[in-house]
Design a protein around this motif. Structure first.
Motif, PDB file in Angstrom:
ATOM      1  N   VAL A   1      35.391  28.281  40.216  1.00 20.99           N
ATOM      2  CA  VAL A   1      36.216  29.454  39.906  1.00 20.99           C
ATOM      3  C   VAL A   1      37.621  29.000  39.519  1.00 20.99           C
ATOM      4  O   VAL A   1      38.262  28.213  40.223  1.00 20.99           O
ATOM      5  CB  VAL A   1      36.281  30.411  41.104  1.00 20.99           C
ATOM      6  N   THR A   2      38.095  29.506  38.377  1.00 16.22           N
ATOM      7  CA  THR A   2      39.447  29.243  37.902  1.00 16.22           C
ATOM      8  C   THR A   2      40.115  30.573  37.546  1.00 16.22           C
ATOM      9  O   THR A   2      39.470  31.619  37.515  1.00 16.22           O
ATOM     10  CB  THR A   2      39.442  28.324  36.663  1.00 16.22           C
ATOM     11  N   ASP A   3      41.398  30.517  37.253  1.00 15.52           N
ATOM     12  CA  ASP A   3      42.110  31.727  36.841  1.00 15.52           C
ATOM     13  C   ASP A   3      41.511  32.308  35.561  1.00 15.52           C
ATOM     14  O   ASP A   3      41.528  33.522  35.353  1.00 15.52           O
ATOM     15  CB  ASP A   3      43.601  31.430  36.636  1.00 15.52           C
ATOM     16  N   ASP A   4      40.994  31.439  34.697  1.00 12.79           N
ATOM     17  CA  ASP A   4      40.454  31.894  33.411  1.00 12.79           C
ATOM     18  C   ASP A   4      39.092  32.558  33.537  1.00 12.79           C
ATOM     19  O   ASP A   4      38.762  33.453  32.760  1.00 12.79           O
ATOM     20  CB  ASP A   4      40.353  30.714  32.432  1.00 12.79           C
TER      21      ASP A   4
ATOM     22  N   LYS B   1      37.607  33.758  36.656  1.00 15.10           N
ATOM     23  CA  LYS B   1      37.308  34.498  37.891  1.00 15.10           C
ATOM     24  C   LYS B   1      36.908  35.944  37.616  1.00 15.10           C
ATOM     25  O   LYS B   1      36.074  36.507  38.331  1.00 15.10           O
ATOM     26  CB  LYS B   1      38.473  34.427  38.873  1.00 15.10           C
ATOM     27  N   ALA B   2      37.485  36.572  36.587  1.00 13.61           N
ATOM     28  CA  ALA B   2      37.106  37.947  36.248  1.00 13.61           C
ATOM     29  C   ALA B   2      35.661  37.990  35.753  1.00 13.61           C
ATOM     30  O   ALA B   2      34.892  38.896  36.112  1.00 13.61           O
ATOM     31  CB  ALA B   2      38.051  38.509  35.195  1.00 13.61           C
ATOM     32  N   THR B   3      35.263  37.009  34.947  1.00 11.09           N
ATOM     33  CA  THR B   3      33.882  36.931  34.449  1.00 11.09           C
ATOM     34  C   THR B   3      32.906  36.719  35.595  1.00 11.09           C
ATOM     35  O   THR B   3      31.853  37.367  35.668  1.00 11.09           O
ATOM     36  CB  THR B   3      33.751  35.787  33.429  1.00 11.09           C
ATOM     37  N   ILE B   4      33.244  35.823  36.514  1.00  6.96           N
ATOM     38  CA  ILE B   4      32.366  35.543  37.650  1.00  6.96           C
ATOM     39  C   ILE B   4      32.228  36.771  38.544  1.00  6.96           C
ATOM     40  O   ILE B   4      31.123  37.108  38.988  1.00  6.96           O
ATOM     41  CB  ILE B   4      32.898  34.331  38.443  1.00  6.96           C
ATOM     42  N   ALA B   5      33.330  37.470  38.800  1.00  4.55           N
ATOM     43  CA  ALA B   5      33.278  38.684  39.630  1.00  4.55           C
ATOM     44  C   ALA B   5      32.404  39.743  38.969  1.00  4.55           C
ATOM     45  O   ALA B   5      31.619  40.420  39.640  1.00  4.55           O
ATOM     46  CB  ALA B   5      34.686  39.220  39.864  1.00  4.55           C
ATOM     47  N   TYR B   6      32.527  39.885  37.652  1.00  2.00           N
ATOM     48  CA  TYR B   6      31.707  40.871  36.926  1.00  2.00           C
ATOM     49  C   TYR B   6      30.223  40.518  37.007  1.00  2.00           C
ATOM     50  O   TYR B   6      29.379  41.389  37.265  1.00  2.00           O
ATOM     51  CB  TYR B   6      32.150  40.945  35.472  1.00  2.00           C
ATOM     52  N   LEU B   7      29.897  39.236  36.813  1.00  5.24           N
ATOM     53  CA  LEU B   7      28.492  38.818  36.869  1.00  5.24           C
ATOM     54  C   LEU B   7      27.917  39.020  38.269  1.00  5.24           C
ATOM     55  O   LEU B   7      26.767  39.452  38.416  1.00  5.24           O
ATOM     56  CB  LEU B   7      28.364  37.357  36.448  1.00  5.24           C
TER      57      LEU B   7
ATOM     58  N   ARG C   1      44.629  53.008  47.879  1.00  2.00           N
ATOM     59  CA  ARG C   1      43.708  51.862  47.956  1.00  2.00           C
ATOM     60  C   ARG C   1      44.163  50.725  47.052  1.00  2.00           C
ATOM     61  O   ARG C   1      44.578  50.941  45.911  1.00  2.00           O
ATOM     62  CB  ARG C   1      42.301  52.295  47.538  1.00  2.00           C
ATOM     63  N   LYS C   2      44.070  49.508  47.575  1.00  2.00           N
ATOM     64  CA  LYS C   2      44.286  48.293  46.800  1.00  2.00           C
ATOM     65  C   LYS C   2      42.945  47.612  46.613  1.00  2.00           C
ATOM     66  O   LYS C   2      42.293  47.198  47.578  1.00  2.00           O
ATOM     67  CB  LYS C   2      45.270  47.371  47.521  1.00  2.00           C
ATOM     68  N   LYS C   3      42.490  47.504  45.356  1.00  3.50           N
ATOM     69  CA  LYS C   3      41.222  46.853  45.053  1.00  3.50           C
ATOM     70  C   LYS C   3      41.467  45.390  44.710  1.00  3.50           C
ATOM     71  O   LYS C   3      42.463  45.048  44.085  1.00  3.50           O
ATOM     72  CB  LYS C   3      40.538  47.568  43.884  1.00  3.50           C
ATOM     73  N   PHE C   4      40.508  44.542  45.102  1.00  5.11           N
ATOM     74  CA  PHE C   4      40.611  43.126  44.822  1.00  5.11           C
ATOM     75  C   PHE C   4      39.714  42.759  43.644  1.00  5.11           C
ATOM     76  O   PHE C   4      39.257  43.636  42.922  1.00  5.11           O
ATOM     77  CB  PHE C   4      40.299  42.326  46.088  1.00  5.11           C
ATOM     78  N   ASP C   5      39.443  41.467  43.457  1.00  4.77           N
ATOM     79  CA  ASP C   5      38.732  41.024  42.255  1.00  4.77           C
ATOM     80  C   ASP C   5      37.387  41.718  42.112  1.00  4.77           C
ATOM     81  O   ASP C   5      36.987  42.103  41.022  1.00  4.77           O
ATOM     82  CB  ASP C   5      38.537  39.505  42.290  1.00  4.77           C
ATOM     83  N   GLU C   6      36.682  41.851  43.217  1.00  2.41           N
ATOM     84  CA  GLU C   6      35.408  42.540  43.169  1.00  2.41           C
ATOM     85  C   GLU C   6      35.624  44.031  43.432  1.00  2.41           C
ATOM     86  O   GLU C   6      36.394  44.418  44.295  1.00  2.41           O
ATOM     87  CB  GLU C   6      34.448  41.958  44.209  1.00  2.41           C
ATOM     88  N   LYS C   7      34.909  44.864  42.695  1.00  2.00           N
ATOM     89  CA  LYS C   7      35.144  46.311  42.732  1.00  2.00           C
ATOM     90  C   LYS C   7      34.957  46.888  44.125  1.00  2.00           C
ATOM     91  O   LYS C   7      35.648  47.820  44.518  1.00  2.00           O
ATOM     92  CB  LYS C   7      34.199  46.996  41.747  1.00  2.00           C
TER      93      LYS C   7
END
Length: 404
Positions: free
Chosen positions: A152-155, A157-163, A323-329
């Protein structure tokens, strides 16, 4: 003789140099069209160029690329397939994977990704594409295994969380165990306990949940049985229908509720109501609705309750959440506050008084691994027992959800 050989060599050099220069000049023009996304002109020029140089793998590869970018995945596959297998190029392998992904040839994608993983040192692209293929094949275990190989990297992490979210949504079953404890502070009132167990199954267009609640207060214990049904109405709308039954004094004899929800990327809203039957002469009607607004990773919510009891004058209760949401929904932390007489969590009796209650709480949801979610919840409440006389109540709840 030597002069003749030199002269012939010079002529051949000029001939092939002219060919190479012509090809480079044509490709330079084609690249300009590609940058302008002028796909039709690019394809026409590449086809003309291929007729002149039918053995050029560079032209075949570029033509396959443009076919793919233009959405013609079958022509792209036919053209890239003309490139010999002994042409070792990571660019060609990646293009083949992308084309086969679009053609829904997921088993081929997995095989090609295995080849890329064995051959090249940078494997992130191959593991992610392999994860997508396993997800499309509904093989969630292999999808998670493949995704776990990606650092997981900054670039990414959004893709990994979505998958991960897409993979977990394929899991159709879940069980939940909950525990609630209410303490009345500075008072002799006994602790109230409630435990719950539920099982749910996700169908294509609706979800069905069965739940058993067990409550214990002093020497009284009670059981309630509930069913929740979540039918999907449209892409952005769904409903919640609930029915509960109990023959013990800590719960309503019967309860029914219905609520319609609208959810999109930025805005949520709902409207519904509950009917509680405590005995043949005592009924409570609750009308409710909410609005919510998302601002990036934050959500602000407001919910209103209008309570009618025994045809008496109605009372209002108000709820506000932040509410504060994190990387995963489904991972978040939430601060909430409430004013009014609507009871907390479960409706266990018909005491909907006209006096005022104040409540503040902290709710959260965290993931433990890929299949388990933990929801701790703590609430502090000042309950107005009689006008101007308050007592303090502390609610603690925890829920554990396992998805499979």
């Amino acid at each position: 003789m030597n002069k003749m050989v030199k002269w012939c060599s010079f002529l051949l050099f000029l001939f092939f140099s002219h060919i190479a220069f012509s090809q480079v000049e044509a490709m330079s023009k084609i690249i300009r069209f590609i940058e302008e996304k002028n796909w039709e002109e690019s394809i026409q020029l590449l086809q003309d160029l291929e007729k002149k140089y039918p053995t050029s793998n560079e032209i075949k590869f570029k033509l396959a690329q443009v076919y793919f970018w233009n959405g013609n995945k079958n022509s792209a596959f036919d053209k890239v397939s003309e490139i010999p297998d002994n042409e070792n190029s990571e660019e060609i392998l990646r293009l083949k994977i992308q084309i086969q992904q679009e053609r829904k040839q997921y088993n081929q994608v997995i095989q090609l990704c295995d080849l890329g993983i064995k051959t090249y040192s940078n494997t992130e692209f191959y593991y992610i594409q392999q994860t997508i293929a396993y997800t499309e094949l509904k093989d969630s275990e292999m999808a998670l295994s493949s995704l776990s190989q990606v650092n997981v990297t900054d670039d990414n992490k959004a893709t990994i969380a979505y998958l991960k979210k897409e993979i977990m949504q394929q899991k159709k079953n879940f069980i939940s165990v909950g525990y609630l404890q209410t303490n009345t502070l500075h008072d002799a009132f006994p602790i109230w306990y409630l435990t719950s167990f539920e099982y749910g199954h996700k169908f294509n267009k609706h979800t069905l949940i069965g739940r058993v609640n067990y409550s214990f207060l002093s020497s009284i214990d009670a059981v309630q049985y509930e069913v929740d049904w979540y039918p999907k109405l449209t892409q952005k709308k769904y409903a919640l229908l609930n029915f509960g039954i109990s023959n013990d004094v800590l719960f309503p004899n019967y309860k029914v509720s219905a609520e319609i929800f609208h959810e999109d990327k930025q805005f949520t809203a709902s409207l519904g109501g509950k009917k509680l039957f405590f005995d043949t002469t005592n009924e409570v009607t609750i009308l409710t609705g909410h609005v919510g607004y998302n601002i990036k990773s934050y959500k602000i919510m407001y919910r209103n309750f209008y309570i009618l009891q025994d045809d008496s004058k109605g009372t209002f209760s108000h709820y506000v959440g932040f509410r504060k949401k994190f990387d995963e929904k489904d991972t978040y932390i939430q601060l909430e506050a409430m004013y009014g007489s609507a009871p907390y969590f479960y409706y266990t009796n018909n005491n909907f008084s006209k006096v005022s209650n104040y409540r503040i709480g902290l709710v959260s949801r965290f993931k433990i691994g890929d299949n388990i979610a933990l929801l701790p919840n703590i609430q502090f409440e000042k309950e107005e027992v009689t006008p101007d006389y308050f007592r303090d109540r502390l609610h603690f709840q925890v829920q554990l959800i396992y998805t499979f």
